[in-house]
Design an enzyme around this catalytic site. Structure first.
Site, mmCIF file in Angstrom:
data_model
loop_
_atom_site.group_PDB
_atom_site.id
_atom_site.type_symbol
_atom_site.label_atom_id
_atom_site.label_comp_id
_atom_site.label_asym_id
_atom_site.label_seq_id
_atom_site.Cartn_x
_atom_site.Cartn_y
_atom_site.Cartn_z
ATOM 1 N N ASP A 93 36.778 23.743 29.900
ATOM 2 C CA ASP A 93 35.710 22.700 29.836
ATOM 3 C C ASP A 93 36.328 21.780 28.547
ATOM 4 O O ASP A 93 36.584 22.317 27.505
ATOM 5 C CB ASP A 93 34.393 23.303 29.111
ATOM 6 C CG ASP A 93 33.183 22.775 29.230
ATOM 7 O OD1 ASP A 93 33.114 21.783 29.845
ATOM 8 O OD2 ASP A 93 32.327 22.978 28.390
ATOM 9 N N GLY A 190 24.112 20.834 23.058
ATOM 10 C CA GLY A 190 22.950 21.254 22.068
ATOM 11 C C GLY A 190 21.770 21.150 22.233
ATOM 12 O O GLY A 190 21.294 21.115 23.278
ATOM 13 N N HIS A 225 26.991 16.872 32.270
ATOM 14 C CA HIS A 225 27.211 17.843 30.978
ATOM 15 C C HIS A 225 25.770 17.683 30.105
ATOM 16 O O HIS A 225 24.742 17.115 30.283
ATOM 17 C CB HIS A 225 28.279 17.216 29.933
ATOM 18 C CG HIS A 225 29.685 17.601 30.424
ATOM 19 N ND1 HIS A 225 30.565 18.535 29.992
ATOM 20 C CD2 HIS A 225 30.211 17.309 31.680
ATOM 21 C CE1 HIS A 225 31.772 18.660 30.446
ATOM 22 N NE2 HIS A 225 31.372 17.878 31.655
ATOM 23 N N GLY A 226 25.749 18.676 29.177
ATOM 24 C CA GLY A 226 24.532 18.644 28.254
ATOM 25 C C GLY A 226 23.525 18.682 29.103
ATOM 26 O O GLY A 226 22.134 18.147 28.590
ATOM 27 N N ILE A 269 25.604 23.886 31.669
ATOM 28 C CA ILE A 269 24.797 24.869 30.864
ATOM 29 C C ILE A 269 25.261 25.917 29.975
ATOM 30 O O ILE A 269 25.992 26.717 30.381
ATOM 31 C CB ILE A 269 23.565 25.655 31.710
ATOM 32 C CG1 ILE A 269 22.814 24.553 32.788
ATOM 33 C CG2 ILE A 269 22.698 26.286 30.960
ATOM 34 C CD1 ILE A 269 22.194 25.001 33.897
HETATM 35 P P1 13P Z 1 24.174 22.152 26.808
HETATM 36 O O1 13P Z 1 24.619 22.186 25.340
HETATM 37 O O2 13P Z 1 23.213 21.296 27.376
HETATM 38 O O3 13P Z 1 24.212 23.383 27.407
HETATM 39 O O4 13P Z 1 25.595 21.450 27.586
HETATM 40 C C1 13P Z 1 26.673 22.417 27.721
HETATM 41 C C2 13P Z 1 27.787 21.455 28.290
HETATM 42 O O5 13P Z 1 27.804 20.511 28.613
HETATM 43 C C3 13P Z 1 29.163 22.392 28.336
HETATM 44 O O6 13P Z 1 30.298 21.323 28.847
HETATM 45 O O1 G3H Z 2 30.227 21.219 25.819
HETATM 46 C C1 G3H Z 2 30.199 21.906 24.979
HETATM 47 C C2 G3H Z 2 29.939 23.389 25.258
HETATM 48 O O2 G3H Z 2 28.646 23.762 25.172
HETATM 49 C C3 G3H Z 2 30.957 24.225 24.520
HETATM 50 O O3 G3H Z 2 30.633 24.343 23.227
HETATM 51 O O4 G3H Z 2 32.726 23.635 21.935
HETATM 52 O O5 G3H Z 2 30.922 25.074 20.813
HETATM 53 O O6 G3H Z 2 32.217 26.101 22.421
HETATM 54 P P1 G3H Z 2 31.772 24.826 22.051
HETATM 55 ZN ZN ZN Z 3 30.008 19.492 27.864
#
Ligand code: 13P
Ligand code: G3H
Ligand code: ZN
Length: 327
Positions: A93, A190, A225-226, A269
């Protein structure tokens, strides 16, 4: 060097093909520890959903990259043992370099993201293309990103919100040959996705941009994402038991469901899982001050996460019951 095929993972090609045909999204759930992984395998196994297990750079630092790869492999074996027949991808990711993507591919990942969204357009194309060449030679799939998400994640920072420009997507996808594309239409990482006072004030995602992208790309897998909904029941438990998460709002579930009808084939998620864990652990420790056995609070947190995953797969992503079509 090990290929993901020896470990029992799947790449995302077939998953996305079926997701586009049947208008649902594959869940991209993040892991950092054993209990999150178990919850994902059990939750997706029981709901017969394909799944993409995501490992961020932060997760690699926290849990050790080698440990996480073996944990992922353990997940595949556990799924078999439990009789689940679901495709599982192991995915990097927000990878930020060719070297990182290569190292993940070489250690058994079946899918990688190169996130060049903060880079200048041509540089994003050049590095994404390099990752794609290395990945495709090994039958690994690549997610790329165009457009910047606002957010406050440790490794995914941005104060600006720059929506994806639909005029760029065709050129980007043709030149990079990426397998899926993350776009910015108003989601962000977040628990604080919108500067609003109440749920009713949350603005709609930019479905107009999504539709334009869809027009340009046709049936091509789009990634959001997000996309946590920042479930209010868990925010309330956290606040009730000593936490302080004020004005935390996420993406309404109906909007995510709607997005799957316009080509969104993967929904990421992480935050919602973090909220579930924190809520249950806070509650149990507050109500049982003498408790000190981690299994007594991590176990129930894991169980609650299983329920959350099953529910999301069923009514938000539509991925429940779809594994049988991906053979
Ligand atoms: P959230 O912070 O909305 O869960 O998004 C997660 C994400 O995009 C991981 O790549
Ligand atoms: O996209 C972000 C993910 O929620 C991962 O978050 O970099 O804190 O592991 P992190
Ligand atoms: Zn992300």
């Amino acid at each position: 060097m090990v290929s993901y095929k020896e470990l029992g993972f799947s790449n995302t090609k077939k998953m996305f093909k079926i997701a586009l045909e049947r208008e649902f999204a594959i869940p991209g759930y993040n892991i950092n520890n054993l209990e999150q992984l178990q919850a994902i395998i059990i939750g997706c196994g029981e709901s017969e959903s394909p799944v993409i297990i995501q490992i961020s750079q932060g997760a690699r630092v926290y849990a050790n990259q080698t440990m996480l790869r073996y944990l992922g492999q353990g997940g595949v074996e556990m799924a078999k043992e439990n009789g689940y027949s679901i495709p599982i991808a192991l995915h990097l990711d927000h990878g930020n370099s060719f070297e990182l993507a290569k190292s993940c591919i070489d250690s058994g990942f079946s899918s990688v993201m190169f996130d060049g969204s903060h880079l200048e357009y041509e540089e994003n194309i050049a590095i994404t293309r390099k990752v794609v060449e290395y990945a495709h030679e090994r039958d690994v799939t690549v997610e790329a990103e165009l457009g910047v998400l606002a957010g406050i994640e440790e490794h995914v920072k941005s104060d600006v919100h720059e929506y994806t420009d639909p005029d760029q997507v065709e050129d980007f996808v043709t030149r990079t040959e990426c397998d899926s594309l993350a776009i910015a239409i108003g989601t962000s990482h977040g628990a604080y996705k919108f500067k609003v006072e109440k749920v009713d004030d949350i603005p709609e995602l930019r479905f107009d941009i999504l539709q334009e992208v869809r027009k340009r790309l046709g049936k091509f897998p789009i990634v959001l994402h997000g996309s946590s909904s920042v479930l209010k029941e868990y925010v309330s438990i956290i606040n009730q038991y000593g936490g302080n998460l004020e004005k935390a709002f996420g993406i309404p579930e109906e909007q995510l469901r709607k997005a799957t009808q316009y080509g969104v084939s993967k929904i990421n998620i992480d935050t919602d899982g973090r909220l579930v864990f924190t809520a249950i652990i806070r509650k149990i420790l507050a109500e049982n001050p003498k408790e000190f056995d981690p299994r007594k609070y991590l176990g129930p947190a894991r169980q609650e996460l299983i329920e959350m995953i099953k529910r999301k797969n069923d009514i938000v992503l539509g991925s429940a019951g779809q594994a049988k079509y991906i053979k």
